[in-house]
Design an enzyme around this catalytic site. Structure first.
Site, PDB file in Angstrom:
ATOM      1  N   SER A  44       0.826  -1.204   0.000  1.00 24.43           N
ATOM      2  CA  SER A  44       0.000   0.000   0.000  1.00 24.43           C
ATOM      3  C   SER A  44       0.870   1.269   0.000  1.00 24.43           C
ATOM      4  O   SER A  44       1.664   1.467  -0.915  1.00 24.43           O
ATOM      5  CB  SER A  44      -0.966  -0.041   1.192  1.00 24.43           C
ATOM      6  OG  SER A  44      -2.059   0.814   0.995  1.00 24.43           O
ATOM      7  N   ASP A 155      -5.679  -4.191  -1.990  1.00 26.56           N
ATOM      8  CA  ASP A 155      -4.630  -3.871  -1.026  1.00 26.56           C
ATOM      9  C   ASP A 155      -4.034  -5.117  -0.371  1.00 26.56           C
ATOM     10  O   ASP A 155      -4.746  -5.984   0.132  1.00 26.56           O
ATOM     11  CB  ASP A 155      -5.230  -2.960   0.051  1.00 26.56           C
ATOM     12  CG  ASP A 155      -4.190  -2.220   0.855  1.00 26.56           C
ATOM     13  OD1 ASP A 155      -3.354  -2.894   1.491  1.00 26.56           O
ATOM     14  OD2 ASP A 155      -4.214  -0.976   0.868  1.00 26.56           O
TER      15      ASP A 155
END
Length: 252
Positions: A44, A155
């Site tokens: 991320s 993610d």
């Protein structure tokens, strides 16, 4: 610290949205102490910093990029059934290092994503760097997932927020993980985006404890007074990452 300088250091940068600014301070402190990072991986926000660093951006240059970062210019509402916002984070990468492939990086680079169809961990280390960063930072429900090959990716924090497993094939022998998931968060959600992000963050907290055990050293600054969406905190977070890393290195 002399022993650390003799090691081949691999650095795993965890996810945490705006809290990812801490990573810039970590890199500053490591370079100041002449500790060379031989390989770097990110999840991320960590993927953004990892990509910039692997392609030769200095911590000072990365600081300038993140301080000037305007999220509103890179996202927009979408009519997609898969997410509320489009994710333009890959443009940060293209604008600063170009449209690069993983095999062009200065040091080995990897990123963590999650296959939202199967729930499997997906380590991204070939193909388009900007696409991989976009996938790794695609918070489910908020951003539209990214298709890479036959994978539908979101993610990586769901499966491994501090991506130490990305470093296993990178010829390193000392693993440093940077954990940005605070134990507490005091900010009450103000909109649906914050509700979705907090829900995701609670999932990450549940999974993270077992993941960081493989690190030889974990950098875990106290982030309880910060939240993951306030851009005004960036300079303070960079300073915090720098100070915490210097303190830990000194203790070694």
């Amino acid at each position: 610290m002399s022993k650390l300088k003799d090691k081949k250091v691999g650095l795993a940068l965890g996810g945490g949205a705006v809290l990812g600014a801490v990573h810039v301070g970590v890199l500053k402190a490591l370079e100041e102490k002449n500790i060379k990072v031989e390989a770097i991986c990110g999840t991320s926000a960590g993927a953004i910093v990892a990509a910039l660093y692997a392609f030769g951006k200095t911590p000072q240059e990365i600081e300038k990029i993140v301080v000037e970062f305007e999220w509103k210019k890179l996202t927009s509402l979408t009519l997609s059934k898969y997410g509320v916002l489009s994710n333009g984070v890959g443009d940060i990468i293209k604008n600063n290092i170009g449209d690069k492939k993983f095999n062009e990086s200065n040091i080995p680079l990897g990123m963590m994503a999650t296959d939202i169809t199967t729930g499997e961990k997906v380590i991204l280390e070939e193909g388009s760097v900007s696409d991989a960063v976009t996938a790794s930072s695609c918070i489910p429900g908020i951003f539209v997932p990214v298709e890479i090959g036959d994978r539908f990716l979101v993610d990586g924090g769901i499966v491994e927020n501090v991506p130490l497993s990305c470093l296993k094939n990178k010829n390193v022998d000392f693993l440093i993980g940077v954990d940005l998931v605070p134990e507490r968060s005091y900010k009450k959600p103000e909109n649906v985006i914050e509700v979705l992000y907090n829900s995701f963050n609670f999932l990450v907290k549940i999974n993270k404890e077992s993941q960081t055990k493989e690190a030889d050293l974990t950098i875990k600054p106290d982030l309880s007074d910060y939240n993951a969406i306030d851009m005004s905190q960036i300079k303070d977070l960079i300073k915090l990452g720098y100070q915490e890393t210097k303190k830990i290195i000194k203790s070694l």
